[in-house]
Design a protein around this motif. Structure first.
Motif, PDB file in Angstrom:
ATOM      1  N   SER A   1     -13.062  42.713  -3.743  1.00 31.20           N
ATOM      2  CA  SER A   1     -13.270  41.282  -3.987  1.00 31.20           C
ATOM      3  C   SER A   1     -12.553  40.385  -2.985  1.00 31.20           C
ATOM      4  O   SER A   1     -12.881  39.200  -2.876  1.00 31.20           O
ATOM      5  CB  SER A   1     -12.835  40.921  -5.410  1.00 31.20           C
ATOM      6  N   GLN A   2     -11.554  40.916  -2.276  1.00 30.81           N
ATOM      7  CA  GLN A   2     -10.795  40.158  -1.282  1.00 30.81           C
ATOM      8  C   GLN A   2     -10.341  38.784  -1.795  1.00 30.81           C
ATOM      9  O   GLN A   2     -10.667  37.741  -1.227  1.00 30.81           O
ATOM     10  CB  GLN A   2     -11.609  40.007   0.005  1.00 30.81           C
TER      11      GLN A   2
ATOM     12  N   ARG B   1      -8.795  31.945  -5.180  1.00 29.06           N
ATOM     13  CA  ARG B   1      -9.310  33.048  -5.998  1.00 29.06           C
ATOM     14  C   ARG B   1      -8.151  33.968  -6.380  1.00 29.06           C
ATOM     15  O   ARG B   1      -7.466  34.493  -5.515  1.00 29.06           O
ATOM     16  CB  ARG B   1     -10.389  33.802  -5.229  1.00 29.06           C
TER      17      ARG B   1
ATOM     18  N   ASP C   1      -7.648  35.658  -2.786  1.00 27.72           N
ATOM     19  CA  ASP C   1      -6.537  35.039  -2.059  1.00 27.72           C
ATOM     20  C   ASP C   1      -5.202  35.632  -2.502  1.00 27.72           C
ATOM     21  O   ASP C   1      -4.285  35.773  -1.698  1.00 27.72           O
ATOM     22  CB  ASP C   1      -6.542  33.524  -2.292  1.00 27.72           C
TER      23      ASP C   1
ATOM     24  N   MET D   1      -9.498  45.146  -3.535  1.00 28.93           N
ATOM     25  CA  MET D   1      -9.912  45.244  -2.140  1.00 28.93           C
ATOM     26  C   MET D   1     -11.375  44.830  -1.971  1.00 28.93           C
ATOM     27  O   MET D   1     -11.726  44.149  -1.002  1.00 28.93           O
ATOM     28  CB  MET D   1      -9.692  46.666  -1.630  1.00 28.93           C
TER      29      MET D   1
ATOM     30  N   ALA E   1      -3.762  47.813   1.896  1.00 37.41           N
ATOM     31  CA  ALA E   1      -4.990  47.260   1.315  1.00 37.41           C
ATOM     32  C   ALA E   1      -5.384  45.911   1.916  1.00 37.41           C
ATOM     33  O   ALA E   1      -6.431  45.371   1.576  1.00 37.41           O
ATOM     34  CB  ALA E   1      -4.810  47.114  -0.198  1.00 37.41           C
ATOM     35  N   SER E   2      -4.541  45.375   2.781  1.00 40.68           N
ATOM     36  CA  SER E   2      -4.760  44.046   3.363  1.00 40.68           C
ATOM     37  C   SER E   2      -4.936  42.984   2.276  1.00 40.68           C
ATOM     38  O   SER E   2      -5.878  42.190   2.295  1.00 40.68           O
ATOM     39  CB  SER E   2      -5.975  44.047   4.299  1.00 40.68           C
ATOM     40  N   LEU E   3      -4.006  43.004   1.317  1.00 44.10           N
ATOM     41  CA  LEU E   3      -4.041  42.070   0.198  1.00 44.10           C
ATOM     42  C   LEU E   3      -2.711  41.326   0.103  1.00 44.10           C
ATOM     43  O   LEU E   3      -1.667  41.845   0.495  1.00 44.10           O
ATOM     44  CB  LEU E   3      -4.280  42.808  -1.126  1.00 44.10           C
ATOM     45  N   ARG E   4      -2.766  40.152  -0.467  1.00 42.20           N
ATOM     46  CA  ARG E   4      -1.554  39.388  -0.774  1.00 42.20           C
ATOM     47  C   ARG E   4      -1.234  39.654  -2.248  1.00 42.20           C
ATOM     48  O   ARG E   4      -1.879  39.099  -3.135  1.00 42.20           O
ATOM     49  CB  ARG E   4      -1.800  37.908  -0.537  1.00 42.20           C
TER      50      ARG E   4
END
Length: 156
Positions: A116-117, A8, A119, A114, A137-140
């Motif tokens: 939608s989380q 995603r 990939d 954030m 944000a704990s996102l890549r």
């Protein structure tokens, strides 16, 4: 046959716009992965609106037939990708989340990512979407080239 979950991809407006208006490049290759449904396009309403505004401004500078083709290409891309959509974040949440990223206009984009989380969050705006923002944000968060470098390992 096993079914694998598609990667995603949440695209920032600069990647999405670049992929539509550029004749060639990794932005367009990213959109091709989504159009072929190899990857799943995650499209935030805030990003969609910015892209549509940018495309209209770009189309104004083109001859009429080219402008019509550009807008039709965008509509076709949306049909082909059948994106997963993310609504606008609530205004109160946007106001209370200003600390997450230094550019106020990017707060709704970051909050949408954030929510939608995905990939991957792909952007060329590495000045605002920094490694620190990614951690908060704990996102890549990466550029398209970083995505393709990672994907290339699958073909080694």
């Amino acid at each position: 046959m096993t079914s694998r979950r598609r990667i995603r991809l949440f695209l920032d407006s600069n990647v999405l716009t670049g992929g539509i208006v550029s004749p060639w490049g990794l932005d367009k290759a990213t959109l091709s992965l989504c159009a072929a449904r190899v990857c799943r396009l995650v499209l935030a309403a805030v990003v969609r609106d910015e892209v549509e505004e940018n495309l209209l401004l770009h189309a104004e500078r083109l001859p009429s037939l080219d402008a019509d083709q550009l807008l039709e290409d965008y509509r076709r891309l949306i049909r082909l990708t059948n994106p997963e959509t993310v609504p606008y974040p609530e205004p109160d949440l946007v106001r209370s989340s200003q600390h997450l990223i230094r550019h106020a206009a990017d707060v709704p984009v970051l909050l949408s990512a954030m929510a939608s989380q995905p990939d991957w969050v792909l952007t060329h705006n590495t000045r605002h979407f920094t490694h620190v923002v990614a951690q908060r944000a704990s996102l890549r968060i990466a550029t398209p080239i970083e995505l393709f470098r990672t994907l290339s390992v699958l073909f080694e």
